[in-house]
Design a protein around this motif. Structure first.
Motif, mmCIF file in Angstrom:
data_model
loop_
_atom_site.group_PDB
_atom_site.id
_atom_site.type_symbol
_atom_site.label_atom_id
_atom_site.label_comp_id
_atom_site.label_asym_id
_atom_site.label_seq_id
_atom_site.Cartn_x
_atom_site.Cartn_y
_atom_site.Cartn_z
ATOM 1 N N HIS A 91 28.347 -8.526 41.666
ATOM 2 C CA HIS A 91 29.429 -9.603 41.733
ATOM 3 C C HIS A 91 28.836 -10.739 42.961
ATOM 4 O O HIS A 91 28.281 -10.202 44.029
ATOM 5 C CB HIS A 91 30.857 -9.368 42.207
ATOM 6 N N TYR A 92 28.876 -11.799 42.662
ATOM 7 C CA TYR A 92 28.488 -12.886 43.619
ATOM 8 C C TYR A 92 29.112 -12.684 44.937
ATOM 9 O O TYR A 92 28.678 -13.474 46.015
ATOM 10 C CB TYR A 92 28.152 -14.238 43.221
ATOM 11 N N GLY A 117 11.558 -7.526 34.849
ATOM 12 C CA GLY A 117 12.581 -6.606 35.176
ATOM 13 C C GLY A 117 12.844 -7.312 36.427
ATOM 14 O O GLY A 117 12.186 -7.364 37.514
ATOM 15 N N ALA A 118 14.237 -8.056 36.376
ATOM 16 C CA ALA A 118 14.701 -9.148 37.571
ATOM 17 C C ALA A 118 16.075 -8.406 37.903
ATOM 18 O O ALA A 118 16.898 -8.152 37.227
ATOM 19 C CB ALA A 118 14.715 -10.382 37.170
ATOM 20 N N PRO A 119 16.065 -8.300 39.312
ATOM 21 C CA PRO A 119 17.433 -7.652 39.849
ATOM 22 C C PRO A 119 18.394 -8.811 39.461
ATOM 23 O O PRO A 119 18.138 -9.849 39.829
ATOM 24 C CB PRO A 119 17.131 -7.305 41.193
ATOM 25 N N LEU A 120 19.634 -8.416 39.637
ATOM 26 C CA LEU A 120 20.722 -9.198 39.814
ATOM 27 C C LEU A 120 20.526 -9.572 41.117
ATOM 28 O O LEU A 120 20.463 -9.122 42.233
ATOM 29 C CB LEU A 120 22.069 -8.462 39.504
ATOM 30 N N LYS A 158 33.166 -10.309 36.442
ATOM 31 C CA LYS A 158 34.694 -10.844 36.715
ATOM 32 C C LYS A 158 35.197 -10.340 38.041
ATOM 33 O O LYS A 158 35.607 -11.096 38.898
ATOM 34 C CB LYS A 158 35.741 -10.507 35.529
ATOM 35 N N THR A 159 35.207 -9.128 38.371
ATOM 36 C CA THR A 159 35.758 -8.484 39.331
ATOM 37 C C THR A 159 34.452 -7.798 40.520
ATOM 38 O O THR A 159 33.802 -7.267 39.991
ATOM 39 C CB THR A 159 36.510 -7.158 39.083
ATOM 40 N N PRO A 160 34.838 -8.178 41.816
ATOM 41 C CA PRO A 160 33.774 -7.553 42.883
ATOM 42 C C PRO A 160 34.115 -6.015 42.647
ATOM 43 O O PRO A 160 35.037 -5.610 42.533
ATOM 44 C CB PRO A 160 34.333 -8.146 44.087
ATOM 45 N N VAL A 161 33.115 -5.355 42.874
ATOM 46 C CA VAL A 161 33.100 -3.728 43.005
ATOM 47 C C VAL A 161 32.621 -3.352 44.292
ATOM 48 O O VAL A 161 31.948 -4.211 45.051
ATOM 49 C CB VAL A 161 32.301 -2.789 41.867
ATOM 50 N N ASP A 162 33.093 -2.092 44.726
ATOM 51 C CA ASP A 162 32.510 -1.466 45.892
ATOM 52 C C ASP A 162 31.142 -1.351 45.749
ATOM 53 O O ASP A 162 30.917 -0.467 44.896
ATOM 54 C CB ASP A 162 33.209 -0.419 46.477
ATOM 55 N N VAL A 163 30.183 -1.815 46.430
ATOM 56 C CA VAL A 163 28.802 -1.521 46.462
ATOM 57 C C VAL A 163 28.373 -0.328 46.889
ATOM 58 O O VAL A 163 27.461 0.445 46.547
ATOM 59 C CB VAL A 163 27.686 -2.396 47.475
#
Lengths: 545, 545
Positions: free
Chosen positions: A341-342, A506-509, B73-78
């Motif tokens: 997520h950004y 292959g590109a990372p997010l 949609k939702t941030p997650v814990d990296v």
């Protein structure tokens, strides 16, 4: 060492430095003071004009240092020189050698002259007084003949005056001069006087009310003679703060596992498109100057560098004549892999800038104070955890006070300022993030939003004191979508094929953001013009110095 | 989440990756191995081709992640993701989630596939094996269908194998895969294989002697597909070392009271003169790209910044096709006030570089090892206090071995190398300073020497492994002399008038130097081409990617 036969009879009094008293009394007093000084100098001159250095057995104690000695044969211990900053009463009776600029020269009669010497923002008063076997009358004449801003070496003894010396930062010491050499002479008439350039608008206005009129040095004159303008305490502060911004930025990122990169500024094609690009011929190939390191920092991630940042020049050939646009500025750019997520990028923005602001407040107190003295400002209000609002929430806040924003358009400068004001009132912060921007107003490489990919994007802007300073987003990492988006923007995909191809292996997010260094300093210090925070600014009309 | 119906039936085997056995036995063995894998895949395909994901109740455990989920949609814990680097036997039985690139794929029969996953230089083996209610035969097929360099998420349980896994850096753990999702697919046929690009010349030669022929990826191909080339361990090392050079450089200078500045790259006139300048139109004015920050860093000192440094791009339009020239590189530039002698600048060079080399040896061991594995080199020999020789002494040393140098000319590359060799033999150092250069071969702003101002100058060069990396000097701070020197160089003084005027307002004695970042990394690591240490190099023929 020989004294130079200078032609100046008086300490330089450039035309634009004179304080013109309006109230009669003040005016008269100033006039008298001037006259008195002039007479003193004339007297001095009359007494000494027939005394040549050749007649002076003490001639070796003063003079202009000849070139051959400035191309010195032997290295010396630089610790022989004391820094003015360190001069204090405990050194009473000590011999010191200092080097600095002549800030003011005040002859008193023919046998005495006061010099105020400046080094790195600190000043000390030096007294040159005739003394048998040590200081000759010719030496006092030499001291009085120095031009302001000249660089001199002073040897002398530290004394402690009875009362504090108001004219210097080192108020409780004075140097009794024994030797005095000029390293580098300034021309007698400076195009800008440092006192004039250093005066605050408040002082100028206050003086006006008291009937005194000071010279206002306008922005263009300052920039034309930037090397003089830079010597004001405020500017000395500004560029040390700028250095600290870069340092804090990097130290935070390095501690978070970022790698510093250097991407090319010369690129084929047309950078990110648009007209605002400087074009040139590169060995027969059409080339342009990068409008940002955007494409290459993304490619670095495709090359598995994981988290990267760059500090470097970016070039915008825009015809913007605003207080906040330059044709060349220093970009602080970041790009990083994300897991999902950004907001992961926004988390970095948040922690990075809170750390940065803290570091400025802690480490640049003296510099901030110097800026504040000339350009008063309130310390930036920011929260420990940065406020985040959606673009829609922002538009709604503006709507509630009667400002209508086209929902998929951009905020103009006025709306940005108003929103900044509303946010500050409601949330008590002048630093906040606005996210989920309309897609249409973001660059082609911006990732559309999950729930409304036609209208919204995974992007954000960040504001300080109601002005945008950071633009960031998740990026499109799918080559097909990227191609489609670039085409929709009217970009000739062929010119950026190596960029688009980078995502086929292959590109990372990933996501990232860019900040203008000059804007950060300008807005943190509440300054009104970005030219104040660029060392040698470039705008559509200015390519020099 | 749905699995994609990929068309590839075999793990990708790009044309240039095949090892061609020459000795018959080896060749035959390799052939058999290939055939076996092909048959396995065919068998797998035959078994599973009629099994669609729709039939698979476990279909949600694997597949390509659709775009909408990548616009999450939702941030997650990296922290949900474990780094491969941290996987170790003590985690046995733990469930982990990892993200990385598919480095190799090895199906074994139809019910099993091994994947080696890479993240930040670390690799781990993952086993996808059919298990009731967890891993379906379709999932194994999906795993086998992945292309190398694709990015995947793997969920699984850590197990500890009986014997060390040679194919991975994490040799004592394996991941028993439960879920497998592809984040980003690489094209099946990569233009460069990472193993090929990562192989040392020694390995290639050794294999040749054993009758095996590996693909050599030449420099141009590497640069054309730089994002793949960058993924080799050596390149991962090189650019992290480069980042550390910049960091050590800055930290040392900041601790010595230097201020970081950013000078304009767009300048009027013709920079420092000569033909090697990129010209462009700046809003109707003729402009060029700065060949160095020389003029502006000196002007910053005239503006009382005292000690400054800059890290930024410099542009040289030279037609140099050598191993050590680029048209754009990163300059590390310094300028500082001096009290008396240019040795004060050399003192900074000395301490700065000894500190820098120490810091690389201490903080970049892993990175240096990665570079060394592909490009073997001996650690740089340098003294705690840097050796200083005069230019004349250097010329004399060369003369003694029969190499005649024109006494007021420059050393050519060959002479530099030879001198480097002689110095290393005599003094045991590969890092030294040569000073007191002939004036004629130094830039116009170089200060002439006190005792022979017509022929010698207060200047120096610094060498690493027999190649010049630093050029420095005391500068002329007297405007009249500066003007005279510029004219003697055929420079139109009008075009640099703002520069020369800067010295009329009192100019400090000063000196400085410039270093190429890419050269420092190249020579510290004993590399043979500067293109290896530039992220996206620019030379007369290369403007992309």
């Amino acid at each position: 060492m020989s004294s130079s036969e200078t032609q100046e009879q008086a300490p330089p009094q450039p035309d634009n430095s004179a304080a013109i008293s309006k109230k009669a009394a003040k005016k008269e007093a100033a006039k008298q003071e001037k006259l008195r000084r002039k007479q003193e100098l004339a007297a001095l001159s009359a007494t000494t004009s027939n005394l040549s250095v050749d007649d002076d057995p003490l001639a070796s104690n003063y003079g202009d240092i000849p070139l051959v000695e400035l191309q010195s044969k032997t290295p010396v211990d630089v610790n022989n020189w004391s820094r003015i900053e360190t001069l204090e009463p405990s050194l009473k009776g000590h011999q010191v050698l200092i080097r600095g600029r002549v800030q003011t020269i005040r002859p008193v009669g023919k046998k005495m002259a006061f010099l105020v010497i400046r080094e790195n923002g600190y000043t000390v008063q030096c007294l040159v007084q005739v003394q048998p076997d040590i200081v000759s009358i010719q030496m006092v004449k030499f001291a009085a003949s120095l031009s302001r801003e000249s660089i001199i070496d002073v040897e002398g003894e530290i004394s402690v005056p009875d009362s504090a010396i108001k004219a210097a930062t080192q108020q409780h010491v004075e140097v009794q001069v024994r030797k005095l050499y000029c390293v580098s002479r300034a021309v007698p008439n400076l195009p800008i006087n440092i006192e004039d350039a250093a005066r605050s608008e408040v002082e100028i206005e206050k003086a006006l009310q008291e009937g005194e009129q000071f010279v206002r040095v306008n922005q263009d004159t300052r920039l034309n003679f930037r090397v003089l303008d830079l010597r004001t305490p405020a500017n000395q502060g500004i560029f040390r703060i700028q250095s600290q911004v870069g340092n804090a930025f990097r130290q935070f990122l390095l501690s978070e596992g970022f790698v510093e990169i250097h991407t090319p500024k010369l690129i084929a094609g047309s950078s990110e498109g648009g007209a605002a690009v400087f074009r040139l011929d590169y060995k027969g190939q059409p080339a342009c100057l990068a409008q940002s390191p955007q494409l290459h920092k993304q490619m670095s991630l495709c090359g598995d560098l994981g988290r990267v940042f760059e500090i470097g020049p970016v070039f915008r050939a825009e015809d913007s004549y605003t207080h906040r646009h330059l044709c060349e500025f220093t970009g602080l750019d970041i790009e990083m892999e994300i897991k999902k997520h950004y907001f992961e990028v926004m988390d970095i923005v948040d922690r990075l800038f809170v750390t940065l602001f803290d570091s400025l407040n802690q480490n640049c107190q003296k510099e901030l104070e110097a800026v504040r003295k000339q350009y008063p400002f309130e310390p930036l209000k920011y929260l420990r955890q940065t406020l985040r609002l959606t673009y829609e929430e922002g538009v709604q806040m503006l709507k509630e006070v009667g400002i209508e924003i086209e929902p998929f358009g951009d905020l103009n400068t006025e709306a940005e300022r108003k929103l900044g004001q509303l946010v500050a009132e409601k949330y008590g912060t002048e630093f906040y993030i606005l996210y989920r921007y309309p897609l249409a107003i973001r660059p082609f490489y911006t990732m559309p939003c999950y729930d409304n990919p036609e209208e919204y994007s995974n992007s954000f802007d960040v504001f300080i004191r109601g002005e945008e300073i950071i633009s960031g987003a998740q990026r499109v990492h799918k080559p097909d979508l990227l191609e489609k988006r670039a085409e929709a923007w009217g970009i000739d995909v062929k010119t950026i094929s190596t960029y688009i191809d980078s995502f086929r292996y292959g590109a990372p997010l990933h996501g990232g953001f860019g900040v203008g260094l000059e804007r950060v300093v300008m807005l943190f210090c509440g300054l009104n013009n970005i030219r104040k925070t660029s060392l040698f600014p470039r705008d559509p009309l200015r390519l020099a110095p």
